[in-house]
Design a protein around this motif. Structure first.
Motif, mmCIF file in Angstrom:
data_model
loop_
_atom_site.group_PDB
_atom_site.id
_atom_site.type_symbol
_atom_site.label_atom_id
_atom_site.label_comp_id
_atom_site.label_asym_id
_atom_site.label_seq_id
_atom_site.Cartn_x
_atom_site.Cartn_y
_atom_site.Cartn_z
ATOM 1 N N GLU A 1 0.794 -1.475 -0.346
ATOM 2 C CA GLU A 1 0.404 0.109 -0.238
ATOM 3 C C GLU A 1 0.343 1.188 -0.217
ATOM 4 N N HIS A 2 1.155 2.037 -0.762
ATOM 5 C CA HIS A 2 1.281 4.091 -0.940
ATOM 6 C C HIS A 2 0.560 4.446 -0.494
ATOM 7 N N ARG A 3 0.687 5.187 0.097
ATOM 8 C CA ARG A 3 0.145 6.403 0.528
ATOM 9 C C ARG A 3 1.065 7.927 0.106
ATOM 10 N N THR B 1 1.526 11.848 -0.102
ATOM 11 C CA THR B 1 0.772 13.295 0.654
ATOM 12 C C THR B 1 1.666 14.787 0.270
ATOM 13 N N GLU C 1 4.516 7.077 1.077
ATOM 14 C CA GLU C 1 5.107 5.998 2.353
ATOM 15 C C GLU C 1 4.583 4.719 1.645
ATOM 16 N N ARG C 2 5.096 3.592 2.073
ATOM 17 C CA ARG C 2 4.503 2.429 2.000
ATOM 18 C C ARG C 2 4.337 1.354 3.003
ATOM 19 N N ARG D 1 8.985 5.662 4.556
ATOM 20 C CA ARG D 1 8.887 7.105 4.255
ATOM 21 C C ARG D 1 9.555 7.294 3.469
ATOM 22 N N ALA E 1 -4.949 12.900 1.110
ATOM 23 C CA ALA E 1 -3.294 11.292 1.630
ATOM 24 C C ALA E 1 -4.445 11.108 -0.027
ATOM 25 N N THR F 1 -3.691 7.346 -1.912
ATOM 26 C CA THR F 1 -3.125 5.758 -1.690
ATOM 27 C C THR F 1 -3.411 4.510 -2.543
ATOM 28 N N ARG G 1 -3.577 0.519 -3.160
ATOM 29 C CA ARG G 1 -2.857 -0.815 -2.550
ATOM 30 C C ARG G 1 -3.016 -1.278 -4.138
#
Lengths: 226, 226
Positions: free
Chosen positions: A157-159, A161, A185-186, A199, B208, B210, B212
DNA sequence: TAGTGGTCTAGACCACAGC
DNA sequence: CTGTGGTCTAGACCACTAG
């Protein structure tokens, strides 16, 4: 999926699996073809069927590898690892890795492209899931590349910002204080067990994340580039 | 892929295709199954096979739909469209749509969630590729949602960057001047013909993106959330 | 050159959902 | 109920490549 068969492991031949599961070879072939499409195995005529090594730009949203990113831009790559410590996971680490207990390796890194700061990285590695990481040389092989090569994952999962750089971050990235940065973030899991959390922070005006999708082949790729 | 068969169009039955292409029904079935997996068609027993409508959260990196995003967060959605004009594409528009000439519709929008600014959007639509867009009511159906429903695409590319808000942007998003914002640019093509370009800007600290990925099903999803 | 995977076939039975 | 798609089968031939 359990990780028992490492990348490169040879699976039984189609005829053996057909006998083992008491079905036709064509049925085995369809099952294995589906695994090829999901990128879990690779097949070569005359050679056999093998557990695949996850590769950049093959599966959707695959784990970006900072070293490959930098080199793909034709620049020299360098990494600094000012912090490296092993400890029992506290509440924050347990939350990020989504485990109830674990020994973790914590790393702080700085990536350079042609000696210019490219990204800063904070990384947690679950040593119960990847014990070999404790002895890995992350100056030789950066943590993202090392994990990509050595640990099989089944979910990611990636995020993404954006933040303004504070004083410390601005100094580390050699950008102005308050300038916009991309935060990637991963989280990576294998069968619901958290493997690693990363991060990475990039100067937002210099770099972009791009993602391409082609529904015909269902292929997609994600990359960070200047 | 040509777009001649609109979403919802029924394809010939397997037996008809088998006769038409002089092959076995099983061969047709495998071909159609591949198209199901790439998301181009949908199949229902007893009913038949139909050209699919691209949907959010089905294919990787699918076109995010701002209205759906906001409603998925349980908030009221509203849109303002202060600018709407039709003109012949200039150099900038031709470059963004990657066409040599076209009539384009240019839109500037502002999206709200519970009356709080959610994103600003600049969008170009190639009217040669989607002529119906000229008469669409984008207050009723926002442009992203409208295009998703009415125009078939075969390729997409996303680009994510971070910028600091200038005075005008800060006012539009109701954030402080200089605060970090996420910029999501999106290009969409059908058979190499540019359909639309969109540039959406979100407050970077509040929202954010995200993504997946699950290699077992090769399924992935991308979303913007608070 | 032999042993893999790649692919097609003709037929069969079943599950399901429209009619 | 009947007509679709879903899936399995046993056999066949071919393409490729590793040994």
């Amino acid at each position: 999926m359990s990780g028992d068969w490492k990348p490169g492991h040879r699976l039984p031949f189609e005829e053996e699996l057909a006998e083992q599961y008491d079905c036709a070879r064509m049925t085995v072939n369809r099952a294995l073809s589906a695994l090829v499409q999901s990128g879990l195995i690779e097949r070569r005529r005359r050679a056999g069927t093998f557990v695949a090594t996850p590769r950049f730009a093959r599966a959707a949203l695959e784990i970006p590898d900072t070293r490959s990113e930098v080199r793909a831009q034709g620049k020299a790559y360098r990494i600094e690892v000012p912090t490296r410590l092993v400890r029992v996971a506290g509440p924050r680490e347990r939350g990020l890795l989504r485990v109830t207990q674990a020994r973790v390796l914590e790393l702080h890194c700085r990536h350079f492209a042609d000696d210019r700061p490219y990204a800063v990285e904070e990384r947690l590695i679950n040593l119960d899931a990847a014990p070999e990481a404790e002895r890995a040389d992350f100056l030789e092989t950066p943590p993202g590349s090392w994990l990509l090569k050595n640990v099989t994952w089944t979910e990611a999962e990636h995020r993404i910002t954006a933040i303004g750089a504070d004083v410390a971050l601005a100094r580390q990235l050699a950008v102005g204080e308050g300038s916009a940065c991309l935060v990637l973030e991963r989280w990576t899991w294998r069968s619901a067990e958290g493997i690693t959390y990363a991060r990475q922070i990039y100067p937002g005006d210099r770099y972009a994340m791009t993602a391409r999708f082609d529904p015909t082949s269902a292929a997609s790729a994600i990359a960070v580039a200047a």
